[in-house]
Design an enzyme around this catalytic site. Structure first.
Site, PDB file in Angstrom:
ATOM      1  N   GLU A 263      -2.915  -8.814  30.057  1.00  0.00           N
ATOM      2  CA  GLU A 263      -2.866 -10.183  30.568  1.00  0.00           C
ATOM      3  C   GLU A 263      -3.991 -10.296  31.581  1.00  0.00           C
ATOM      4  O   GLU A 263      -4.005  -9.576  32.572  1.00  0.00           O
ATOM      5  CB  GLU A 263      -1.508 -10.417  31.225  1.00  0.00           C
ATOM      6  CG  GLU A 263      -1.260 -11.876  31.476  1.00  0.00           C
ATOM      7  CD  GLU A 263      -0.492 -12.093  32.739  1.00  0.00           C
ATOM      8  OE1 GLU A 263       0.636 -11.617  32.849  1.00  0.00           O
ATOM      9  OE2 GLU A 263      -1.061 -12.744  33.626  1.00  0.00           O
ATOM     10  N   CYS A 300      -0.592 -15.604  38.179  1.00  0.00           N
ATOM     11  CA  CYS A 300      -1.335 -15.772  36.917  1.00  0.00           C
ATOM     12  C   CYS A 300      -1.126 -17.171  36.362  1.00  0.00           C
ATOM     13  O   CYS A 300      -1.896 -17.627  35.521  1.00  0.00           O
ATOM     14  CB  CYS A 300      -0.918 -14.709  35.919  1.00  0.00           C
ATOM     15  SG  CYS A 300       0.817 -14.366  35.942  1.00  0.00           S
TER      16      CYS A 300
HETATM   17  P1  NAP Z   1      -7.961  -5.209  38.504  1.00  0.00           P
HETATM   18  O1  NAP Z   1      -9.232  -4.971  39.229  1.00  0.00           O
HETATM   19  O2  NAP Z   1      -8.081  -5.746  37.137  1.00  0.00           O
HETATM   20  O3  NAP Z   1      -7.163  -3.833  38.495  1.00  0.00           O
HETATM   21  C1  NAP Z   1      -5.862  -3.706  37.943  1.00  0.00           C
HETATM   22  C2  NAP Z   1      -5.569  -2.242  37.647  1.00  0.00           C
HETATM   23  O4  NAP Z   1      -6.394  -1.801  36.578  1.00  0.00           O
HETATM   24  C3  NAP Z   1      -5.873  -1.314  38.819  1.00  0.00           C
HETATM   25  O5  NAP Z   1      -4.930  -0.266  38.811  1.00  0.00           O
HETATM   26  C4  NAP Z   1      -7.252  -0.782  38.494  1.00  0.00           C
HETATM   27  O6  NAP Z   1      -7.488   0.489  39.021  1.00  0.00           O
HETATM   28  C5  NAP Z   1      -7.206  -0.710  36.991  1.00  0.00           C
HETATM   29  N1  NAP Z   1      -8.550  -0.854  36.410  1.00  0.00           N
HETATM   30  C6  NAP Z   1      -9.356  -1.937  36.538  1.00  0.00           C
HETATM   31  N2  NAP Z   1     -10.499  -1.745  35.848  1.00  0.00           N
HETATM   32  C7  NAP Z   1     -10.409  -0.522  35.287  1.00  0.00           C
HETATM   33  C8  NAP Z   1     -11.273   0.253  34.471  1.00  0.00           C
HETATM   34  N3  NAP Z   1     -12.469  -0.205  34.116  1.00  0.00           N
HETATM   35  N4  NAP Z   1     -10.862   1.488  34.092  1.00  0.00           N
HETATM   36  C9  NAP Z   1      -9.668   1.955  34.467  1.00  0.00           C
HETATM   37  N5  NAP Z   1      -8.801   1.271  35.248  1.00  0.00           N
HETATM   38  C10 NAP Z   1      -9.161   0.054  35.652  1.00  0.00           C
HETATM   39  O7  NAP Z   1      -7.024  -6.212  39.289  1.00  0.00           O
HETATM   40  P2  NAP Z   1      -6.650  -6.334  40.842  1.00  0.00           P
HETATM   41  O8  NAP Z   1      -7.139  -5.147  41.597  1.00  0.00           O
HETATM   42  O9  NAP Z   1      -5.212  -6.594  40.875  1.00  0.00           O
HETATM   43  O10 NAP Z   1      -7.367  -7.639  41.337  1.00  0.00           O
HETATM   44  C11 NAP Z   1      -8.711  -7.933  41.081  1.00  0.00           C
HETATM   45  C12 NAP Z   1      -8.816  -9.287  40.395  1.00  0.00           C
HETATM   46  O11 NAP Z   1      -7.980  -9.312  39.231  1.00  0.00           O
HETATM   47  C13 NAP Z   1      -8.326 -10.492  41.198  1.00  0.00           C
HETATM   48  O12 NAP Z   1      -9.272 -10.971  42.100  1.00  0.00           O
HETATM   49  C14 NAP Z   1      -8.000 -11.487  40.098  1.00  0.00           C
HETATM   50  O13 NAP Z   1      -9.156 -12.159  39.702  1.00  0.00           O
HETATM   51  C15 NAP Z   1      -7.498 -10.636  38.962  1.00  0.00           C
HETATM   52  N6  NAP Z   1      -6.019 -10.608  38.833  1.00  0.00           N
HETATM   53  C16 NAP Z   1      -5.446 -11.381  37.895  1.00  0.00           C
HETATM   54  C17 NAP Z   1      -4.075 -11.376  37.738  1.00  0.00           C
HETATM   55  C18 NAP Z   1      -3.416 -12.165  36.684  1.00  0.00           C
HETATM   56  O14 NAP Z   1      -2.239 -12.376  36.756  1.00  0.00           O
HETATM   57  N7  NAP Z   1      -4.117 -12.576  35.689  1.00  0.00           N
HETATM   58  C19 NAP Z   1      -3.280 -10.589  38.540  1.00  0.00           C
HETATM   59  C20 NAP Z   1      -3.887  -9.799  39.508  1.00  0.00           C
HETATM   60  C21 NAP Z   1      -5.258  -9.821  39.628  1.00  0.00           C
HETATM   61  P3  NAP Z   1      -8.168   0.690  40.461  1.00  0.00           P
HETATM   62  O15 NAP Z   1      -7.796  -0.488  41.289  1.00  0.00           O
HETATM   63  O16 NAP Z   1      -7.635   1.989  40.927  1.00  0.00           O
HETATM   64  O17 NAP Z   1      -9.613   0.700  40.262  1.00  0.00           O
END
Ligand code: NAP
Length: 528
Positions: A263, A300
């Protein structure tokens, strides 16, 4: 609090980097020490999960239900300790987290009752027709079976309900799949407490050791290793588009590709039809200011896009919306990274062609860090249609009002939208008939279409669909919320000509589960 990685029911010592949790509101380090996992722990967790799968998959359904209920009990027992820690790590208010705790235990109990009831396996029985001409028909019986170890990536924005024992874990365990969780780095302590609760529940109900593992990391190595491990059979993820796509690509590049259920965000368009705006301009503005800024906009389903046709009534709506947004106090965002992204993207967007900032929060909390400033911007439909950047998610309390010249232009703006988790239509009953073409277009864009409500707030129930066309999710046939979320972790298996006593209970003659069977092409329900 024990911050060691959990593998196969045991807390494991590991001499990798020690990690600390941070309070995003104060920037201060919180108590507890957590340990970065390594390649060996990834392998150990998946080896143990695979071993556990052999018994867990065939476990009596009442025992599986007891395990899920026991997890809910253990989490409920943590009560204030858990809610306080989750609040300190996320900046979310205590009341919101108390609600989320109830939702988390409620979800676990929902899946427990689904498993105990049993008909979710969707058994279909086609009995043999030995006298059929020109060839006899064999006896064929089909049901859903679990696929094996599932890797769950906890989400940052729901430290309880979409994290270690959230909907993904609950539905995977309910299906008969062991789970390995990669804890989100934004809430190590919350993850440790919930992980401990699952281990206690597993011990109390006699579950196989490898049914649950929990690993920590502050980077990508552990997550990538879990997705690439040959014993992993499926992955769930909630987070950014970039993160989701990275995991999907890793899963596709494996020797044996596996499904990732990601998602990845949505701007949740809201279409205001003219009569609705004319009759309720101020009321709608207040309702939407509250929805846009709820939880610092970190949902989300946050309404990031409002669309309407220009009119005098729309001007009244704008005035009321501007006023309401300006009075919303700033709030702590989940992480420094999320706050930084929000500040940057919401500032940059007003430099795009035709975009103007209508209003921003004037009530700022200067003592706390990582504060969000609620914002509402406006653009013409013509500029919106030309610029794909305006259709990207800005995660936080921000929304863009798109103003169309007329209905035809509104439909053109709808046509350029990407897939969404939700679309909302604000309309008076009588005008819906006149907008059937628009409604049809909208249904193609979304997993849930809401009438006269707000998209924030996702009910956990059997009929919920929380998943929409790409890029909201990568597979719109599935949901991550509600009881049908279990379907992500199963596959159909057909048994041909098996002896009664060797068949699973669900497929035996005369079973009481309300299973469907076809006999001589006629569909009947076995218990009728
Ligand atoms: P994220 O950066 O997508 O990370 C979520 C999880 O996935 C973390 O555990 C992260 O690990 C891991 N991850 C991310 N990229 C990866 C990769 N290339 N390889 C392996 N693991 C990976 O999300 P976030 O930290 O929660 O927030 C960042 C942004 O995500 C927000 O600013 C927002 O735009 C979006 N977000 C969207 C929703 C939604 O409901 N759609 C919810 C939350 C966040 P690490 O953090 O350890 O690197």
């Amino acid at each position: 609090m024990n911050g060691k990685n959990i593998v196969a029911g045991t807390y494991i010592e590991v001499n990798e980097k020690s990690l600390k949790a941070v309070n995003p509101a104060t920037g201060l380090t919180l108590d507890g020490e957590f340990f970065k996992a390594n390649e060996k722990l990834v392998d150990d967790a998946l080896t143990a999960a695979t071993a556990a799968f052999q018994s867990y998959r065939n476990l009596n359904k009442d025992l599986k239900a007891a395990f899920l209920n026991a997890i809910a009990d253990e989490i409920a027992n943590l009560g204030e300790e858990l809610v306080n820690r989750a609040s300190a790590e996320s900046g979310l208010p205590l009341a919101r987290l108390q609600g989320e705790l109830g939702r988390t235990t409620g979800q676990l109990r929902l899946f427990a009752s689904l498993v105990a009831e049993g008909s979710w396996v969707d058994a279909i029985i086609d009995t043999a027709l030995p006298d059929r001409q020109p060839l006899p028909r064999p006896d064929i019986r089909r049901m859903l079976i679990p696929i094996g170890p599932v890797v769950v990536f906890g989400a940052s924005n729901f430290p309880l309900a979409f994290s270690v024992a959230g909907g993904d874990t609950a539905s995977a365990l309910a299906s008969g799949c062991p789970v390995v969780v990669k804890a989100h780095p934004a809430h190590y302590g919350t993850s440790a407490l919930v992980g401990g609760a699952i281990i206690k529940a597993a011990e109390k109900t006699g579950m196989p050791k490898g049914v649950f593992s929990l690993l920590y990391d502050d980077g990508y190595a552990v997550g990538a290793g879990l997705v690439q491990h040959p014993l992993t059979k499926a992955v769930t993820f909630t987070g950014s588009f970039k993160g989701g796509m990275a995991l999907i690509n890793l899963a596709q590049q494996r020797e044996q590709p596996i499904p990732v259920f990601a998602e990845m965000g949505s701007i949740n368009p809201v279409i205001f039809l003219p009569l609705a705006i004319e009759n309720q301009a101020e009321e709608l503005a207040k309702k939407y200011a509250a929805s846009i800024t709820l939880g610092a906009g970190q949902f989300c389903t946050n309404p990031g896009l409002l669309l309407a046709v220009q009119s005098p009534a729309l001007e009244n709506f704008k005035t009321a919306l501007k006023e309401a947004i300006s009075t919303v106090p700033s709030a702590t965002m989940l992480t420094e990274g999320i706050a930084h992204n929000y500040g940057k993207l919401s500032a940059e967007v007003v430099n795009e062609d035709g975009v103007v900032l209508l209003s921003a929060s004037t009530v700022k909390n200067m003592e706390l860090q990582n504060q969000s400033e609620a914002k509402i911007a406006q653009v013409s439909a013509a500029d919106f249609i030309k610029n794909p950047k305006l259709r990207e998610e800005i995660f936080g309390p921000y929304s863009l009002l798109v103003v169309a010249r007329d209905h035809a232009e509104l439909e053109q703006a709808v046509e350029v939208l990407e897939g969404q988790l939700t679309v909302t239509l604000m309309a008076e009953k009588q005008e819906l008939r006149d907008y059937q073409a628009l409604v049809n277009k909208l249904t193609d864009k979304t997993g849930r279409i809401i009438l006269n409500g707000v998209p924030t707030g996702v009910e956990v129930c059997a009929a919920m669909q929380h998943g929409g066309p790409f890029p909201a999710t990568n597979d719109s046939r599935f949901t991550s919320v509600g009881s049908t979320a279990i379907n992500r972790f199963v596959r159909p298996l057909a048994y041909q000509d098996w002896e009664q006593e060797l068949l699973p209970d669900e497929l035996k003659d005369g079973n009481p589960l309300g299973i469907f069977r076809t006999v001589n092409q006629q569909l009947t329900k076995s218990h009728e």
